[in-house]
Design a protein around this motif. Structure first.
Motif, short mmCIF file in Angstrom:
data_model
loop_
_atom_site.label_atom_id
_atom_site.label_comp_id
_atom_site.label_asym_id
_atom_site.label_seq_id
_atom_site.Cartn_x
_atom_site.Cartn_y
_atom_site.Cartn_z
N TYR A 288 -2.36 6.60 -12.27
CA TYR A 288 -2.72 6.43 -13.68
C TYR A 288 -3.29 7.72 -14.25
O TYR A 288 -2.84 8.22 -15.29
N SER A 289 -4.28 8.28 -13.55
CA SER A 289 -4.94 9.47 -14.11
C SER A 289 -3.96 10.64 -14.17
O SER A 289 -4.04 11.47 -15.07
N ARG A 290 -3.05 10.69 -13.24
CA ARG A 290 -2.06 11.76 -13.27
C ARG A 290 -1.04 11.53 -14.40
O ARG A 290 -0.72 12.43 -15.16
N GLY B 128 0.83 -1.21 0.00
CA GLY B 128 0.00 0.00 0.00
C GLY B 128 0.86 1.25 0.00
O GLY B 128 0.61 2.20 -0.76
N LEU B 129 1.90 1.22 0.84
CA LEU B 129 2.81 2.37 0.89
C LEU B 129 3.51 2.57 -0.45
O LEU B 129 3.71 3.71 -0.88
N ILE C 278 -5.49 -0.01 -5.40
CA ILE C 278 -6.52 0.40 -6.36
C ILE C 278 -6.66 1.92 -6.36
O ILE C 278 -6.63 2.56 -7.42
N VAL C 279 -6.78 2.50 -5.17
CA VAL C 279 -7.02 3.95 -5.09
C VAL C 279 -5.81 4.72 -5.60
O VAL C 279 -5.93 5.58 -6.49
N LEU D 80 -6.81 -4.73 2.77
CA LEU D 80 -6.54 -3.31 3.01
C LEU D 80 -5.49 -2.78 2.02
O LEU D 80 -5.66 -1.72 1.41
N GLN D 81 -4.42 -3.53 1.85
CA GLN D 81 -3.34 -3.09 0.95
C GLN D 81 -3.84 -3.03 -0.49
O GLN D 81 -3.51 -2.10 -1.24
N LEU D 82 -4.67 -3.99 -0.86
CA LEU D 82 -5.22 -4.00 -2.21
C LEU D 82 -6.06 -2.74 -2.45
O LEU D 82 -6.00 -2.13 -3.52
#
Lengths: 300, 343
Positions: free
Chosen positions: A290-292, A205-206, A283-284, A277-279
């Protein structure tokens, strides 16, 4: 205006003098895993990565040496794990890993993840990769997989270095788990690897956060520092009872749940909760990155 | 060599690069302002302009690194950036200087960048890297770390990267930057040999003499706009010649030349041994391409200068160079206000 595939006709028509002139459009071959292989080779051959892994390996070695040199039996002080080292060398790797979780491991992951895109941008190689063309989404995925590989390697190095030095300096034997059960040497080694895997998952996640921050800047040091600060901040927030409602959403919430791998039976739900949680973070922050990145103006 | 860019050079599909109304705005700053480029296939196209004119931003848009604010781009007959994945493997580029991983060797750097291109054959990678390095004269330094490279060597490595695979189009931003005269000559002959094979070469440069020797077509960019574009001769010949007067009385010379309807100026960049001696330049506009001085007789000017008591140390009619044209177009000239210096 140029909808029709003009290439075929014009290539033959416009370059009459030199028949060798035109290059046929080359379709992509396969998945292009060569870029991932190259990314991993560069990451793990880089002096900085090797130095970080060496520093991580030094943690359990220092613990073991310090305990051995000052071994006056159990003093009853200090963390319980460190106390147990003297009875069983197999605890050195585990103790080192737990000691590295709050700061050293997030620090190295922050460096690796913060460097992904911003590092390429600061070298100027980002523009050449994209012009090659690497494809922005493909490059982002390759960079993320590179940090995942680092997340796998980093805790593994701690556990392996600790186990080896423990075996050298202390007696080995069956391990008494937190639940009071005793397991064999071979199973305890398996548990150590399982703990390493748990910590790898914890750090993913980090690394997604670091990847996103890395797309925001051309300064790798800034992205690294921001990622490390976030990991410290999450743990500070996680220690404040007033913010208890927020705790389950922090990527660091399950970090110390790694000790559940030392129970009998293994608390697999702990592993699963952590992975989910890490997944969520992947995703977020993957979507944000990606969008950036797909719309980013490459000016470096 | 560039004969194939002849009759049908501007027919649809015969353009390697084509833009219409290409515009890029950064905040309130208009970096590129409705640029219409037309780069014929097979040409060696010189892209000129002073620093900050918007050349590099234009190149970045052509290669899909920066999105355009408005306008359309077509590269090798396909729209960009929509067809980026199929167009860019056929394009070799050197964008705003070479950039490499300093901790890797030259060959390892090329290897790395080549893996980014999914369309190439990985089995031939090492061979192609070695060939590209040999082609730019870096074979001996292939195993050396790039941090130990000189600027000229990095520039060569950047060219080698552009040549890793067969290309239809090369986009070279300042390819001679940092090279010694020998390297500049090598780059020039490299570009010529590539062009002879039919590769279109789009080259931006500040070295006007370089462009003049190399290019069949040029475009001049200034303050975000294309101010002139076409074949080299067409762009250059719009300003056919100029008169050059060496004198100790520049004010008198300016007055006499202005009487002929010319727009003279004192050259600021030409130094003379004697501090009092100045060089006065006056471009002669071409009204008739056949007659270089457009009806004004040089000998009449000499007579008028002498009659006005202007001491003439030298008088020449010079053919204009691309540099003159460039300066005239991009407004870097140093025009003296008419008559304000009369005593």
């Amino acid at each position: 205006m140029s909808d029709s595939p003009v290439s075929d006709s014009t290539l033959s028509a416009s370059t009459a003098p030199g028949e060798t002139a035109s290059v046929r459009a080359r379709p992509p071959r396969g998945l292009g895993l060569a870029l991932l292989a190259s990314e991993l080779a560069i990451l793990f051959r880089r002096t900085r990565t090797i130095a970080m892994l060496a520093a991580l390996a030094a943690v359990p070695i220092l613990i073991a040496v310090a305990v051995r040199v000052s071994s006056s039996g159990s003093s009853g002080r200090g963390p319980a794990f460190i106390d147990q080292i003297t009875q069983n060398g197999l605890f050195v790797g585990v103790a080192g890993l737990i000691l590295c979780i709050p700061l050293f491991l997030p620090l190295t992951v922050g460096v690796a993840a913060g460097d992904t895109i911003a590092g390429e941008a600061s070298h100027g190689t980002l523009r050449y990769l994209l012009v090659a063309p690497a494809g922005r989404v493909r490059l982002l995925i390759v960079k993320f997989l590179g940090t995942v590989a680092f997340c796998i390697a980093a805790p593994l190095v701690v556990v392996l270095a600790g186990t080896v030095i423990g075996a050298i300096l202390f007696p080995l034997g069956n391990v008494t788990l937190l639940s009071g059960d005793t397991v064999s040497i071979s199973e305890s080694l398996g548990r150590a690897l399982l703990m390493s895997a748990y910590v790898s998952v914890s750090l993913i996640g980090l690394s997604a956060i670091g990847l996103f921050i890395s797309t925001l800047t051309d300064t790798p040091v800034g992205a690294m520092a921001a990622t490390i600060v976030i990991s410290v901040a999450a743990q500070v927030v996680g220690s404040l009872d007033q913010l208890a409602w927020l705790h389950p959403w922090l990527f660091s919430y399950h970090w110390l749940g790694v000790v559940d791998m030392l129970r009998q039976p293994i608390l697999w739900s702990s592993f699963g909760d952590n992975a989910i949680l890490q997944l969520g973070y992947v995703i977020v922050f993957g979507a944000l990155a990606y969008s950036r990145f797909v719309t980013k103006s490459i000016l470096s | 060599m560039t004969g194939n860019a002849g009759s049908n050079a501007f027919a649809p599909g015969a353009l390697a690069i084509e833009t219409h109304g290409l515009t890029k705005r950064f905040g309130s700053h208009l970096a590129v302002d409705s640029v219409d480029l037309a780069v014929p296939r097979g040409s060696v196209f010189g892209f000129l302009g002073p620093n900050g004119a918007g050349k590099t931003t234009t190149i970045r848009m052509l290669l899909g690194l920066v999105g355009a604010t408005s306008g359309s781009i077509s590269v090798l007959g396909q729209p960009m950036p929509a067809s980026l994945a199929s167009v860019l493997p056929r394009v070799g580029a050197l964008v705003e200087g070479p950039a490499f991983y300093p901790f890797l060797s030259g060959a390892a750097n090329l290897h790395r960048l080549d893996t980014a291109d999914r369309s190439v054959d990985g089995a031939t990678r090492s061979d192609r890297v070695a060939q590209a390095l040999d082609r730019v004269g870096l074979g001996h330094a292939a195993g050396k770390k790039v941090k130990a490279y000189s600027l000229g060597m990095k520039q060569r490595l950047g060219l080698a990267n552009a040549l890793l695979a067969p290309r239809d189009l090369l986009v070279l931003d300042e390819p001679s930057n940092g090279l010694d005269p020998q390297g500049t000559r090598e780059v020039r002959s490299l570009i010529r040999s590539l062009a002879a094979d039919g590769t279109t070469v789009f080259v931006s440069s500040h070295l006007l003499a370089e462009i003049e020797q190399l290019c069949s077509h040029v475009a001049v960019m200034s303050s975000g706009r294309i101010v002139s574009q076409g074949t080299l001769d067409a762009v250059r010949d719009q300003d056919v010649s100029r008169i050059r007067v060496v004198t100790t009385d520049p004010v008198g010379a300016l007055r006499v030349l202005a009487d002929f309807g010319l727009e003279p100026s004192v050259a600021t960049d030409e130094s003379t041994a004697d501090g009092d001696v100045r060089v006065v330049l006056a471009p002669v506009p071409a009204t008739d391409p056949g007659h270089r001085t457009s009806g004004i007789q040089p000998e009449a000017i000499v007579a008028a200068l002498v009659a006005a008591g202007v001491p003439v140390r030298g008088f020449t009619v010079e053919e204009s160079s691309l540099e003159d044209r460039f300066v005239a177009l991009t407004g870097e000239g140093f025009a003296i206000a008419e008559g304000h210096s009369v005593r």
